[in-house]
Design an enzyme around this catalytic site. Structure first.
Site, PDB file in Angstrom:
ATOM      1  N   ARG A  13      73.165  -2.732   3.721  1.00 29.78           N
ATOM      2  CA  ARG A  13      73.971  -3.102   4.952  1.00 29.78           C
ATOM      3  C   ARG A  13      73.626  -2.206   6.167  1.00 29.78           C
ATOM      4  O   ARG A  13      73.961  -1.056   5.926  1.00 29.78           O
ATOM      5  CB  ARG A  13      75.681  -3.116   4.476  1.00 29.78           C
ATOM      6  CG  ARG A  13      76.621  -3.392   5.662  1.00 29.78           C
ATOM      7  CD  ARG A  13      77.242  -2.276   6.185  1.00 29.78           C
ATOM      8  NE  ARG A  13      78.301  -2.529   7.170  1.00 29.78           N
ATOM      9  CZ  ARG A  13      78.908  -1.708   8.088  1.00 29.78           C
ATOM     10  NH1 ARG A  13      78.314  -0.363   8.138  1.00 29.78           N
ATOM     11  NH2 ARG A  13      79.710  -1.906   8.956  1.00 29.78           N
ATOM     12  N   VAL A  14      73.508  -2.702   7.240  1.00 25.03           N
ATOM     13  CA  VAL A  14      73.657  -1.799   8.448  1.00 25.03           C
ATOM     14  C   VAL A  14      74.759  -2.217   9.565  1.00 25.03           C
ATOM     15  O   VAL A  14      75.191  -3.289   9.468  1.00 25.03           O
ATOM     16  CB  VAL A  14      72.268  -2.276   9.213  1.00 25.03           C
ATOM     17  CG1 VAL A  14      72.303  -1.569  10.497  1.00 25.03           C
ATOM     18  CG2 VAL A  14      70.999  -1.965   8.266  1.00 25.03           C
ATOM     19  N   GLY A  15      75.448  -1.267  10.170  1.00 21.06           N
ATOM     20  CA  GLY A  15      76.335  -1.430  10.972  1.00 21.06           C
ATOM     21  C   GLY A  15      76.096  -1.403  12.466  1.00 21.06           C
ATOM     22  O   GLY A  15      74.968  -1.541  12.745  1.00 21.06           O
ATOM     23  N   ASP A  16      77.044  -0.875  13.187  1.00 17.38           N
ATOM     24  CA  ASP A  16      76.902  -1.190  14.450  1.00 17.38           C
ATOM     25  C   ASP A  16      76.447   0.156  15.241  1.00 17.38           C
ATOM     26  O   ASP A  16      75.694  -0.039  16.340  1.00 17.38           O
ATOM     27  CB  ASP A  16      78.315  -1.326  15.172  1.00 17.38           C
ATOM     28  CG  ASP A  16      79.356  -0.279  14.805  1.00 17.38           C
ATOM     29  OD1 ASP A  16      79.287   0.084  13.823  1.00 17.38           O
ATOM     30  OD2 ASP A  16      80.099   0.127  15.837  1.00 17.38           O
ATOM     31  N   GLY A  49      81.965  -2.014  11.649  1.00 16.48           N
ATOM     32  CA  GLY A  49      80.872  -2.404  12.272  1.00 16.48           C
ATOM     33  C   GLY A  49      80.446  -3.798  12.529  1.00 16.48           C
ATOM     34  O   GLY A  49      80.327  -4.290  13.601  1.00 16.48           O
ATOM     35  N   THR A 108      83.122   6.354  12.092  1.00 17.26           N
ATOM     36  CA  THR A 108      81.818   6.867  12.998  1.00 17.26           C
ATOM     37  C   THR A 108      82.065   8.013  13.660  1.00 17.26           C
ATOM     38  O   THR A 108      83.274   7.981  14.103  1.00 17.26           O
ATOM     39  CB  THR A 108      81.294   5.794  13.637  1.00 17.26           C
ATOM     40  OG1 THR A 108      81.203   4.536  13.095  1.00 17.26           O
ATOM     41  CG2 THR A 108      80.004   6.037  14.418  1.00 17.26           C
ATOM     42  N   THR A 115      83.861   3.039  17.607  1.00 18.51           N
ATOM     43  CA  THR A 115      84.280   3.298  16.182  1.00 18.51           C
ATOM     44  C   THR A 115      85.134   2.237  15.564  1.00 18.51           C
ATOM     45  O   THR A 115      86.121   1.563  16.359  1.00 18.51           O
ATOM     46  CB  THR A 115      85.002   4.682  16.129  1.00 18.51           C
ATOM     47  OG1 THR A 115      85.664   4.918  14.883  1.00 18.51           O
ATOM     48  CG2 THR A 115      86.213   4.818  17.113  1.00 18.51           C
ATOM     49  N   GLY A 116      84.908   1.829  14.436  1.00 15.26           N
ATOM     50  CA  GLY A 116      85.652   0.895  13.698  1.00 15.26           C
ATOM     51  C   GLY A 116      84.527   0.075  12.626  1.00 15.26           C
ATOM     52  O   GLY A 116      83.283   0.419  12.649  1.00 15.26           O
TER      53      GLY A 116
HETATM   54  N1  GLY Z   1      81.181   1.761  12.528  1.00 15.53           N
HETATM   55  C1  GLY Z   1      80.451   2.170  11.497  1.00 15.53           C
HETATM   56  C2  GLY Z   1      79.820   1.189  10.721  1.00 15.53           C
HETATM   57  O1  GLY Z   1      80.806   0.053  10.494  1.00 15.53           O
HETATM   58  O2  GLY Z   1      79.084   1.302  10.054  1.00 15.53           O
END
Ligand code: GLY
Length: 283
Positions: A182-185, A207, A154, A204-205
């Protein structure tokens, strides 16, 4: 002038291989306020094909882009996010959701109803498509290989303006090889992004770790409780490491202009007014 910090995502690459972020930081300097500054800086990060957001986004298991972004206005206590979209500047789509709708989160093709005029993406860079083809041929897209961050993660920005308003923005192509849908953070308030009248935080990482720990809210709440941003980021990154040894980073800015940044993993490019920042790298 706005005080802005931008980041290019934790990465498995060497720090020297990562692009300069001075341009994206400067993009928001003259903006009208913290929210405009964050949007301008993140748009510039989304234009860099070497970063995992916008133009350079990683591909999912089917070889498609599905981008997420979130934008938080700390002063107004407002947030908006978009998920699973295919526009070049998802951060600006999030801005439209914030300003033109009564909603907080819009997903997929339907979200584009508020994105009139925003450029669509046909796919990602040739490098990303070649990477995907190699991965498919070698079986690397199996779900038990999910989560390796040998590319970059990210991008994001936090800003403080002359009226002492804080804002945060985050944008991502997600995780290479993620399942479709899939949805991240990044578009989830408190997970990959947080802002209030007192602090702005981006993460960042991978999610899933941020979603299950509400990592950005944790760091923000520590600052709201009186801890300095650096100590808050370090404390939460240590905690994340105890939950799961995945790469992770947190960048926080408070209303006094104090910044904090800490991460676990290979390298992390963060840029501030004094040039590249050296985020604390924790074991
Ligand atoms: N940090 C980005 C994601 O996991 O989507």
């Amino acid at each position: 002038m706005n005080l802005i910090y931008v980041h290019g995502g934790v990465s498995g690459r060497e720090r020297e291989e990562l692009p300069s972020l001075e341009g994206p930081r400067r993009a928001g300097l003259g903006a009208a306020g913290a929210l405009d500054a964050v949007e301008a800086s993140v748009r510039s990060l989304e234009d860099n094909p070497a970063l995992n957001a916008g133009l350079g986004s990683v591909l999912n298991r089917r070889g498609k882009v599905e981008l997420d972004a979130g934008l938080a206005d700390g002063a107004a206590g407002r947030f908006a996010g978009v998920a699973g979209v295919d526009v070049r500047h998802p951060i600006s789509l999030a801005r439209r959701v914030l300003e033109d709708t009564p909603h907080v989160l819009l997903i997929g093709e339907a979200a584009l109803e508020v994105g009139e005029g925003l450029e669509r993406l046909e796919g990602s860079t040739a490098e990303q498509h070649e990477r995907w083809a190699r991965a498919e041929a070698s079986g690397e897209l199996a779900l038990d290989r999910y989560g390796a961050s040998e590319h970059v993660d990210t991008v994001g920005a936090v800003a403080l303006d002359v009226a002492a308003h804080l804002a945060a923005g985050s944008s991502t192509g997600g995780v290479f090889g993620q399942m479709p849908g899939r949805v991240g953070d990044s578009p989830i308030f408190g997970a990959g992004i947080y802002a209030s009248a007192e602090v702005a935080v981006v993460g960042t990482g991978v999610g899933e770790l941020f979603l299950e720990t509400l990592a950005c809210f944790r760091a923000g709440a520590l600052v709201e409780g009186g801890l300095d941003p650096q100590s808050a980021c370090e404390r939460v990154i240590r905690y994340l490491g105890e939950v799961d040894p995945l790469e992770a980073g947190l960048l926080a800015l408070d209303g006094a202009g104090r910044v904090g940044a800490a991460f676990r993993g290979g390298s992390w490019a963060v840029e501030g007014p004094d040039g590249p920042l050296n985020p604390a790298r924790l074991p």
